[in-house]
Scaffold this motif. Structure first.
Motif, PDB file in Angstrom:
ATOM      1  N   SER A  21       0.463  -1.106   0.148  1.00 30.67           N
ATOM      2  CA  SER A  21       0.147  -0.142  -0.197  1.00 30.67           C
ATOM      3  C   SER A  21       0.935   1.555  -0.070  1.00 30.67           C
ATOM      4  O   SER A  21       1.827   1.635   1.002  1.00 30.67           O
ATOM      5  CB  SER A  21      -1.019   0.087   1.057  1.00 30.67           C
ATOM      6  N   GLY A  60       5.128   3.678   1.771  1.00 31.15           N
ATOM      7  CA  GLY A  60       4.444   3.247   2.684  1.00 31.15           C
ATOM      8  C   GLY A  60       4.821   1.950   3.144  1.00 31.15           C
ATOM      9  O   GLY A  60       5.309   1.861   4.649  1.00 31.15           O
ATOM     10  N   GLU A 117       1.087   4.973   0.107  1.00 32.28           N
ATOM     11  CA  GLU A 117       1.012   6.558   0.537  1.00 32.28           C
ATOM     12  C   GLU A 117       1.132   7.325  -0.161  1.00 32.28           C
ATOM     13  O   GLU A 117       2.271   7.922  -0.267  1.00 32.28           O
ATOM     14  CB  GLU A 117       0.883   6.375   1.871  1.00 32.28           C
ATOM     15  N   SER A 160       0.558  11.583  -2.190  1.00 35.12           N
ATOM     16  CA  SER A 160       0.443  12.597  -1.601  1.00 35.12           C
ATOM     17  C   SER A 160       0.388  13.831  -2.878  1.00 35.12           C
ATOM     18  O   SER A 160       1.621  13.719  -3.622  1.00 35.12           O
ATOM     19  CB  SER A 160       0.804  13.058  -0.640  1.00 35.12           C
ATOM     20  N   PRO A 168      -1.636   9.556   7.361  1.00 40.35           N
ATOM     21  CA  PRO A 168      -0.969   8.753   6.979  1.00 40.35           C
ATOM     22  C   PRO A 168       0.471   8.167   7.800  1.00 40.35           C
ATOM     23  O   PRO A 168       0.888   9.425   7.890  1.00 40.35           O
ATOM     24  CB  PRO A 168      -1.379   8.538   5.243  1.00 40.35           C
ATOM     25  N   ALA A 221       2.869   8.054   6.120  1.00 43.22           N
ATOM     26  CA  ALA A 221       4.563   9.080   5.561  1.00 43.22           C
ATOM     27  C   ALA A 221       4.002  10.162   5.776  1.00 43.22           C
ATOM     28  O   ALA A 221       5.470  10.532   4.671  1.00 43.22           O
ATOM     29  CB  ALA A 221       3.502   8.083   3.640  1.00 43.22           C
TER      30      ALA A 221
END
Lengths: 316, 253
Positions: free
Chosen positions: A186, B161, A188, A190, A242, A244
């Motif tokens: 997953s 992540g 993250e 932005s 998140p 990140a």
């Protein structure tokens, strides 16, 4: 040669790579600066790399499409050995600090980790690095025919292009098969400027009050002034933001020109990730918050009142 | 499965750090198990309490005499026995990994658990270097771990992540905050721990020299302006701050 392993993402050379080239140029170690570009579909990255290096070695292979510590370590150690590298510089990112020790073991080389300064005399390499949550700067030294070091992001100025672009060479690599299976990733994402690249960062802590307030005030101010968005561990643990975006000991280390901390108390673990920022600006209603001890500019007041005024005033 | 957990001892995070001469002076400082190593110890215990088929959990520490306290804490948490290699010398992680690998081999270890980052020296290298010496895979910054037969699965953080992973033992796993909540040793367990084996090994029998020299340490405190703006009038405070950031610090356009 000084072997610098390029960091890149999204088809672009990372700022950390240019910083490592400066570290290589300033280190006083012997040999041409050689950038190693590993990945798949990295032709553009290699061309960018050629602008700052004496030569670029390109490993463009399907087996390198995804980063993996065992595979990266094998590739870097092989090239360091074949090229008789005196120094191997690797980015002080999470992945860099993960595979660099394996490279050092493979080469039977000393390993200097997360360095902020480098200087050489003969075959001795001296470095500085932070310890004790960035409260102490220590000086370390190693010697040998080859030394591996990771370079802390933000510690060197990005290198300007060299007089002439370096030659590019495709390399052959003998890669192991990783024993780790990745079962899902997953990422993250932005839309904002990445924390490691941002000149200004607006960070929110628990004092912001709620996820809604975070979006309104922290993101609102960041968007107005073109800043990146950061968060404290508490905010990430609470699920507001998140991972990140996390700044601190277990998150990202940042060194922007301005770090604007909204409702951040300033635990040592957080300070270790942002304490080297050029200017620290703190807004917090608790006048005793430790963040004020490291702040250049501070306002004791409610984020909910001051930030809307700041957003309105910064629009003018 | 046999698990080796690595235990270090560090000052409490809030403790004041002082430097004497060329090194950090820990005299009089309260020392605790490195928090991230504690997650590793706790995870070993949870694997056994779950369905991990764990035969034995051994804690290893390399360091001065007082590291015994950290090993006693691990024993009181539930580790079966401990090995202490006593030395006042500071080893860089890559050199230290030679000792870790030798102990792992002689103990027949299948899994090494340790912290992802050292709270004192800020190194993240010991897990990776030990894995390389043993020829094992490693997963760093793990915040979820399960075992089924000889397969470990879980999640760990990466640059951009996090990702799920599956790996067959043997392996090295580095732990971090979020993996678990370490237990407090109970008084009966502290008493029991006193009877558990704490073996002392000679450093000399491992034939390891540090490869990095530590030349100096300095507390770096950067002078900050500490310019406080009165926040009573939010409007005026916001305008004053923007003016300072634009015209004095010159960090905003």
């Amino acid at each position: 040669m000084i072997l610098v392993v390029a960091e890149h993402a999204g088809g672009k050379l990372g700022k950390s790579t240019l910083e490592m080239v400066t570290a290589a140029r300033e280190s006083g170690r012997e040999g041409p600066i050689t950038l190693l570009v590993l990945g798949q579909g990295v032709a553009d990255v290699a061309t960018e790399a050629a602008a700052v290096a004496d030569q670029v070695l390109v490993g463009d292979l399907p087996a390198l499409a995804q980063y993996n510590p065992e595979v990266w370590a094998a590739a870097v150690a092989q090239i360091a050995r074949e090229g008789e590298a005196s120094t191997v510089l690797i980015g002080g990112s999470r992945s860099g600090r993960e595979y660099a020790p394996r490279v050092a073991v493979k080469l039977d080389a000393p390993y200097l980790e997360d360095v902020i300064r480098l200087s050489a005399e003969g075959d001795v390499l001296q470095a500085q690095r932070y310890t004790f949550l960035a409260r102490v700067t220590e000086t370390v030294q190693a010697s040998g025919p080859v030394i591996v070091a990771t370079v802390k992001p933000g510690s060197f100025a990005p290198a300007a292009p060299a007089a002439a672009a370096g030659e590019q060479y495709d390399i052959e690599l003998d890669l192991p098969t990783s024993r780790t299976e990745i079962t899902g990733k997953s990422v993250e994402k932005s839309s904002r400027v990445a924390l490691s690249e941002a000149e200004v960062i607006v960070t929110g802590g628990r004092g912001v009050g709620s996820p809604e307030n975070f979006a309104q005030y922290v993101e609102g101010l960041a968007d107005n002034i073109g800043a990146g968005v950061g968060a404290t561990r508490a905010v990430v643990d609470a699920g507001w933001r998140p991972y990140a975006e996390q700044v601190g000991q277990t998150g990202k280390t940042v060194q922007p020109k301005a770090y604007i901390a909204l409702g951040v108390s300033g635990a040592v673990q957080h300070l270790s990730g942002m304490g080297k920022s050029k200017n620290i600006i703190a807004i917090n209603k608790d006048a005793e918050a430790p963040i004020f001890k490291v702040a250049d500019y501070g306002i004791v007041g409610d984020v909910n009142q001051i930030v809307p005024a700041l957003i309105a005033a910064s629009k003018k | 499965m046999k698990i080796l957990t690595l235990v270090r001892q560090v000052p409490d995070a809030e403790a004041r750090v002082k430097v004497s001469g060329d090194r950090v002076d820990l005299d009089g400082t309260t020392l605790v198990i490195d928090g991230m190593d504690e997650y590793g110890v706790e995870e070993a215990l949870r694997l056994r309490e779950g369905d991990g088929n764990v035969e034995e959990i051994v804690a290893l520490a390399v360091g001065p005499k007082k590291v015994e306290d950290a090993l006693r804490t691990a024993l009181a948490m539930g580790v079966d026995r401990a090995i202490h290699i006593e030395t006042d010398e500071r080893f860089d992680a890559v050199s230290l990994s030679k000792i870790v690998a030798q102990v792992a081999q002689s103990e027949g270890t299948d899994l090494i658990l340790l912290g992802g980052q050292e709270a004192d020296w800020d190194s993240q290298a010991l897990g990776a270097a030990s894995a390389e010496r043993l020829g094992w895979p490693q997963l760093t910054w793990t915040n979820e771990l399960k075992v089924e037969g000889d397969t470990l699965s879980g999640r760990h953080d990466v640059d951009d992540g996090n990702e799920g992973f599956k790996v067959t033992l043997p392996a090295v796993i580095t732990a971090q905050q979020g993996l678990n909540e370490p237990r407090y040793p109970t008084l009966p367990n502290i008493m029991k721990a006193k009877k558990k084996e704490l073996r002392k090994d000679e450093l000399g029998s491992y034939d390891v020299q540090p490869a990095v020299k530590y030349l100096g340490a300095e507390i770096q405190t950067r002078a900050r302006l500490n310019r406080m703006i009165d926040g009573k009038d939010p409007q005026a405070a916001a305008e004053q701050l923007l003016d300072l950031l634009r015209n004095e610090a010159k960090v905003l356009a």
